[in-house]
Design an enzyme around this catalytic site. Sequence first.
Site, PDB file in Angstrom:
ATOM      1  N   LYS A 269       0.842  -1.197   0.000  1.00 47.68           N
ATOM      2  CA  LYS A 269       0.000   0.000   0.000  1.00 47.68           C
ATOM      3  C   LYS A 269       0.882   1.253   0.000  1.00 47.68           C
ATOM      4  O   LYS A 269       2.020   1.202   0.451  1.00 47.68           O
ATOM      5  CB  LYS A 269      -0.849   0.022   1.282  1.00 47.68           C
ATOM      6  CG  LYS A 269      -2.019  -0.929   1.272  1.00 47.68           C
ATOM      7  CD  LYS A 269      -2.855  -0.747   2.540  1.00 47.68           C
ATOM      8  CE  LYS A 269      -3.996  -1.749   2.595  1.00 47.68           C
ATOM      9  NZ  LYS A 269      -5.012  -1.534   1.535  1.00 47.68           N
ATOM     10  N   ARG A 343     -10.340 -11.479   2.000  1.00 43.63           N
ATOM     11  CA  ARG A 343     -11.201 -12.534   1.431  1.00 43.63           C
ATOM     12  C   ARG A 343     -10.527 -13.897   1.515  1.00 43.63           C
ATOM     13  O   ARG A 343     -11.203 -14.922   1.599  1.00 43.63           O
ATOM     14  CB  ARG A 343     -11.575 -12.152  -0.013  1.00 43.63           C
ATOM     15  CG  ARG A 343     -10.413 -12.061  -0.950  1.00 43.63           C
ATOM     16  CD  ARG A 343     -10.738 -11.279  -2.227  1.00 43.63           C
ATOM     17  NE  ARG A 343     -10.791  -9.833  -1.988  1.00 43.63           N
ATOM     18  CZ  ARG A 343     -11.106  -8.945  -2.923  1.00 43.63           C
ATOM     19  NH1 ARG A 343     -11.423  -9.338  -4.148  1.00 43.63           N
ATOM     20  NH2 ARG A 343     -11.133  -7.659  -2.626  1.00 43.63           N
TER      21      ARG A 343
HETATM   22  N1  BES Z   1      -8.205  -3.680   4.309  1.00 43.78           N
HETATM   23  C1  BES Z   1      -8.323  -3.287   2.953  1.00 43.78           C
HETATM   24  C2  BES Z   1      -9.612  -2.508   2.683  1.00 43.78           C
HETATM   25  C3  BES Z   1      -9.696  -1.161   3.324  1.00 43.78           C
HETATM   26  C4  BES Z   1      -9.144  -0.062   2.710  1.00 43.78           C
HETATM   27  C5  BES Z   1     -10.370  -0.995   4.509  1.00 43.78           C
HETATM   28  C6  BES Z   1      -9.244   1.185   3.301  1.00 43.78           C
HETATM   29  C7  BES Z   1     -10.478   0.248   5.099  1.00 43.78           C
HETATM   30  C8  BES Z   1      -9.916   1.346   4.482  1.00 43.78           C
HETATM   31  C9  BES Z   1      -8.297  -4.509   2.050  1.00 43.78           C
HETATM   32  O1  BES Z   1      -7.522  -5.562   2.489  1.00 43.78           O
HETATM   33  C10 BES Z   1      -7.759  -4.069   0.746  1.00 43.78           C
HETATM   34  O2  BES Z   1      -6.628  -3.702   0.697  1.00 43.78           O
HETATM   35  N2  BES Z   1      -8.588  -4.095  -0.288  1.00 43.78           N
HETATM   36  C11 BES Z   1      -8.198  -3.674  -1.574  1.00 43.78           C
HETATM   37  C12 BES Z   1      -8.709  -4.676  -2.570  1.00 43.78           C
HETATM   38  C13 BES Z   1      -8.158  -4.508  -3.950  1.00 43.78           C
HETATM   39  C14 BES Z   1      -6.674  -4.855  -3.967  1.00 43.78           C
HETATM   40  C15 BES Z   1      -8.907  -5.403  -4.896  1.00 43.78           C
HETATM   41  C16 BES Z   1      -8.804  -2.297  -1.836  1.00 43.78           C
HETATM   42  O3  BES Z   1      -9.936  -2.052  -1.398  1.00 43.78           O
HETATM   43  O4  BES Z   1      -8.128  -1.456  -2.436  1.00 43.78           O
HETATM   44 MN    MN Z   2      -5.490  -5.356   1.873  1.00 41.08          MN
END
Ligand code: BES
Ligand code: MN
Length: 492
Positions: A269, A343
């Site tokens: 990230k 997931r």
């Molecule tokens: N934990 C994150 C989702 C999230 C993001 C929760 C910001 C709260 C605030 C999750 O694991 C994630 O990173 N999801 C990705 C999925 C994508 C790679 C398909 C996302 O939402 O960007």
């Molecule tokens: Mn994630």
Amino acid sequence: MKISFAASASPKSGAIVVGVEEGCKLTLAAQEIDKQSGGTLSRAMKASRFNGKKGQSLQVSAPNGVQADRVILVGLGKGLDEQGFQALGGGLVPALNGAGDKDVAVFVDGGADDLPAAAANLAAGMQLRSYRFDKYRTQETADQKPSLRKATVVVDNAAAARRAFKPLAAVVDGVTLTRDLVSEPPNVLYPESFAAEAAKLSELGVKVEILNEKKMQKLGMGALLGVGQGSTRESQLVVMQWNGARANAQPIAFVGKGVTFDTGGISLKPGPGMEEMKWDMGGAGVVTGLMKALAARKAKANVIGVIGLVENMPDGGAQRPGDIVTSMSGQTIEIHNTDAEGRLVLADALWYTQEKYKPRFMVDLATLTGAMIIALGNEYAGFFSNDDTLSDNLSAAGEATGEKVWRMPLADAYDKLLKTDGADMKNIGGRGAGSITAAQFLQRFVNKVPWAHLDIAGVTWSGKDSAITPKGATAFGVRLLDRLVADNYERS
Ligand code: BES
Ligand code: MN
Ligand code: ZN
């Protein structure tokens, strides 16, 4: 803050709170103080906009003839419901702390038919709003800390109010546990230390079992384990069981995503805001707090709580994009983005839950997608379900508690977006519908059991105070699901 209920009180210091119905109609307690003070309350109302509308309040400091330091008039409007009394109680907390009051007596003698229930809800609202996670603030001075020590809720039938408060206090305890877990920093709360906190629920009669990596390997949980493999912390799966109904009654199950820190893994990230990913265990936090609430109020239901605890880190041993893992269900998953990890954790946790416990339904909670925040912001949680009854019950519980949920669609056309040549599925869809493709992914692991998935990414952490929730960890989901259980699954 200590809360008690009493049938009468004549405070010599601190604050007194009395209700006023819309149109400046003073309740009996308010009339009494107005008389003592030679009509000061009536004058103060005339001299201001306050007329008893819901949400209004008016402070009168040091009125003549009254021993208390302050009288606060609060609007009861045309009467308040359960959420109204909770919000009223919650709203008092910053007002009292702002004025520096140590004690308060709140008179509940109007604004509802069931005054003991109103008093109990008001008390619960005060406790919920009083939450503070300040254990790491070593330099806070006394006047930066809340002043309020003691609240007395004055209501005719104090014994009935005490009885009504008991289950609410259990839920407040559950909410408090969830907020604590979610607020802890990720160097303190990691899979094993989280599991140790969950194990403490055994004091309330919850049976707690912890599966370590070795046990999960034996079970074939390649999806969950792949996420944790870049971390020096051991992944854990915790099963909590509360048996409040007859032994052979089919259980209901709650499953939580517990990523104690989500760096994104090799699909790293961006740096700014990454610290927020300490609350990526919010779903697991809610399941744990919910189990505490249900056990503390001795809910008449058999309930399973399962939390998948992992840390998603980049490392020489970390999972790569391109890796193919085999889940406990036997289905294979090609990893296209290591940041779509929640997931993967839930895939094995859900499969294990339905296979081992044969629940009547499963509800999972997860801070699963940023796309959910784009869709619904920070007000409603989005949910997905394969069962209309469960959906309706969830929506009703949302309305009843104010933890609102909005149903989102599932459809084959979205499921197809998970197709890949190398394995049974990939772990991300396309650019659009990110929350839906995540839900479709989960659905492949529920084996047709009635199921709902709550994406709580937008509601787990709040940047602003609201009536019963100070900014920070909200514990959104604990009150909602406690209510879902109470209203639908406790008739033995
Ligand atoms: N934990 C994150 C989702 C999230 C993001 C929760 C910001 C709260 C605030 C999750 O694991 C994630 O990173 N999801 C990705 C999925 C994508 C790679 C398909 C996302 O939402 O960007
Ligand atoms: Mn994630
Ligand atoms: Zn995540």
